[in-house]
Every structure is written in C-alpha cells, then in structure tokens.
Write a protein that holds these residues in place. Structure first.
Motif, PDB file in Angstrom:
ATOM      1  N   UNK A 120      81.067 -22.200 -45.773  1.00 28.11           N
ATOM      2  CA  UNK A 120      79.930 -22.690 -45.002  1.00 28.11           C
ATOM      3  C   UNK A 120      79.825 -24.202 -45.144  1.00 28.11           C
ATOM      4  N   UNK A 121      79.542 -24.878 -44.030  1.00 32.18           N
ATOM      5  CA  UNK A 121      79.447 -26.337 -44.032  1.00 32.18           C
ATOM      6  C   UNK A 121      78.121 -26.830 -43.478  1.00 32.18           C
ATOM      7  N   UNK A 122      77.101 -25.951 -43.530  1.00 30.98           N
ATOM      8  CA  UNK A 122      75.762 -26.388 -43.179  1.00 30.98           C
ATOM      9  C   UNK A 122      75.346 -26.038 -41.763  1.00 30.98           C
ATOM     10  N   UNK A 123      74.095 -26.339 -41.463  1.00 33.20           N
ATOM     11  CA  UNK A 123      73.535 -26.072 -40.142  1.00 33.20           C
ATOM     12  C   UNK A 123      73.048 -27.374 -39.516  1.00 33.20           C
ATOM     13  N   UNK A 124      72.839 -27.317 -38.212  1.00 36.20           N
ATOM     14  CA  UNK A 124      72.390 -28.464 -37.442  1.00 36.20           C
ATOM     15  C   UNK A 124      70.880 -28.395 -37.225  1.00 36.20           C
ATOM     16  N   UNK A 125      70.315 -29.503 -36.820  1.00 36.49           N
ATOM     17  CA  UNK A 125      68.926 -29.514 -36.334  1.00 36.49           C
ATOM     18  C   UNK A 125      68.872 -29.164 -34.851  1.00 36.49           C
ATOM     19  N   UNK A 126      70.058 -29.051 -34.229  1.00 36.92           N
ATOM     20  CA  UNK A 126      70.125 -28.942 -32.778  1.00 36.92           C
ATOM     21  C   UNK A 126      70.936 -27.717 -32.359  1.00 36.92           C
ATOM     22  N   UNK A 127      70.741 -27.316 -31.115  1.00 38.16           N
ATOM     23  CA  UNK A 127      71.527 -26.254 -30.502  1.00 38.16           C
ATOM     24  C   UNK A 127      72.646 -26.915 -29.718  1.00 38.16           C
ATOM     25  N   UNK A 128      73.837 -26.977 -30.288  1.00 43.72           N
ATOM     26  CA  UNK A 128      74.963 -27.613 -29.633  1.00 43.72           C
ATOM     27  C   UNK A 128      75.156 -29.046 -30.094  1.00 43.72           C
ATOM     28  N   UNK A 129      76.081 -29.729 -29.443  1.00 42.11           N
ATOM     29  CA  UNK A 129      76.325 -31.138 -29.748  1.00 42.11           C
ATOM     30  C   UNK A 129      75.126 -31.956 -29.278  1.00 42.11           C
ATOM     31  N   UNK A 130      74.748 -32.951 -30.056  1.00 38.88           N
ATOM     32  CA  UNK A 130      73.557 -33.741 -29.722  1.00 38.88           C
ATOM     33  C   UNK A 130      73.707 -35.137 -30.281  1.00 38.88           C
ATOM     34  N   UNK A 131      72.831 -36.030 -29.835  1.00 43.35           N
ATOM     35  CA  UNK A 131      72.695 -37.325 -30.488  1.00 43.35           C
ATOM     36  C   UNK A 131      71.808 -37.108 -31.709  1.00 43.35           C
TER      37      UNK A 131
END
Length: 239
Positions: free
Chosen positions: A81-92
């Motif tokens: 596991x390498x973590x989660x994003x704050x966003x759904x998909x690629x984002x700025x």
C-alpha cells in the motif's frame, strides 16, 4: 549490499488500476536491464491483486489510492500500500511546496529504483535544511531534471517545457493532455537560466500535478496547472 529494486506506483481510481500495461512494461524494461530477467505478469490477475491490497487497507471508494509494485533481485514481486489521495482521480494537489535547486546525479539509471529513492531522500533532507520542502535536481550542464522523484515541467506563457526524463507513465499523460489544456509542447531547454522567467514549475506523479510555490526563493504561479490536471483526468472516462 542488496541490489536496487525497481518499482512503480499505480494509481487506483474507484478500485480500478490505471495505466497498468504501461507500468508493467516499464518494470519489465528495468528488470531486464538490472537483473537480466523479464517481468510479464497476467495483467487482469495483477489488477485483481492490486485491488485486493487496496481493499485490505480499507481504501475509501470515493477517492483514489496507490499501490506500489516492487521487483526484487531474487525475482520476487512485492505489492504494498502506498497511501490514499484527497481526490478522485488525477488532480492539482492543494499543496504548493517550496523547492531549492541541487546538483546531484543518480546511481546507474534514471528508472525508479530503491537506490534512486534513497538518493532523492538525501536530497530532500538537504533541501529541508535550506528551508524548503523538496529539491529540484539539476544536472551537471545546468538542466533541471526532476522534483520529488518525479518528471518536471516548466510553463512559460502557453508553452509547456518538459525536463529530459526517463520514460514515466505520468510524464506521457502530461504530454498527451497538454494540447487539450491549451498548452504547446516546446522544444527548448529547461535550465537554470530559464528559471527566473518561468510562470509555473510543476511535477507529475501517481498523485497528479503539483505546482511549486517557490524555487530558489523565486515566486511561481499556478494558473494553467489546474487546467492541465483536468485534461489528464479527462483521458479516463468515469466508470
């Protein structure tokens, strides 16, 4: 001393792995170069195993997550596991870190390996001592090379200026999306002499686009980076 291990970090959007064939091809090339051994996984099965890692880590379904594929010199494959994003998909990304330029080389290959990761970690430590969050790597000839272990791009007006780089999934996505974001891909050198003139300095990795706030204390903007991030995400139809 253990040999360096090549790796790739895969973006999973709503549990689905993106760009998996491209990541596997880069791992195959790195493994053949370093170990003389290919990497040709069954891609549908690999996608299932990546999704299983995300599920075991209870990654939220509403945002993207990341899983790392690492190949050992012994021929083993490690999924972590390498973590989660704050966003759904690629984002700025919302952060605009400050950076300093540092001249240093990488060991043997530009490909993502644990050896490169260690060198980049040392560079980041030096940058923090200088009051910045990360380092922009500069080659011996003054060319800007990478930031935060990721492909680097300058924006000047409507021109996107790529730093020379080893093939990377997200670098290719940026180059594909640039025309849709109204950016012309410029054939010019991204170097220290150009730095004071740049409007934006960005890098792209599995998380999306990151705009630098300052580099060597020079202020930078974030105007077209958001449009570029949206153009990258538009390459992936919502499922």
């Amino acid at each position: 001393m253990s040999l360096p291990a090549p790796y790739q970090i895969v973006h999973l959007a709503r549990g689905r792995a993106r760009n998996l064939a491209a990541h596997a091809a880069l791992l195959d090339a790195a493994s053949r170069c370093l170990f003389g051994r290919g990497y040709t996984p069954d891609l549908p099965r690999l996608a299932e195993r990546l999704a299983a890692v995300a599920a075991a880590e209870h990654y939220p379904a509403a945002v993207s997550g990341f899983v790392r594929i690492e190949l050992t010199p012994e021929g083993d494959e490690r999924l972590t596991a390498a973590g989660v994003s704050l966003y759904d998909g690629y984002a700025l990304r919302s952060v605009m870190p400050d950076a300093v330029t540092l001249r240093y080389d990488l060991p043997l290959t530009e490909a993502p390996t644990t050896a490169r990761e260690a060198v980049e970690g040392l560079a980041a430590a030096v940058a923090r001592r200088r009051g910045a969050a990360l380092a922009v790597r500069v080659g011996a000839d003054g060319t800007l090379r990478s930031a935060d272990n990721a492909p680097l791009f300058g924006i000047l007006g409507k021109r996107l200026i790529p730093a020379p780089a080893f093939p990377a999934v997200e670098r290719e996505l940026v180059l594909r999306a640039a025309p849709q974001a109204g950016l012309e891909i410029a054939d010019e050198r991204l170097d220290l002499a150009l730095l004071p003139r740049l409007d934006e300095l960005i890098y792209a990795d599995h998380r999306g686009i990151t705009s630098l706030g300052h580099c060597d204390s020079l202020p930078l903007m974030s105007l077209l980076a958001e449009r570029l991030a949206a153009a990258i995400e538009a390459l992936f139809p919502k499922m």
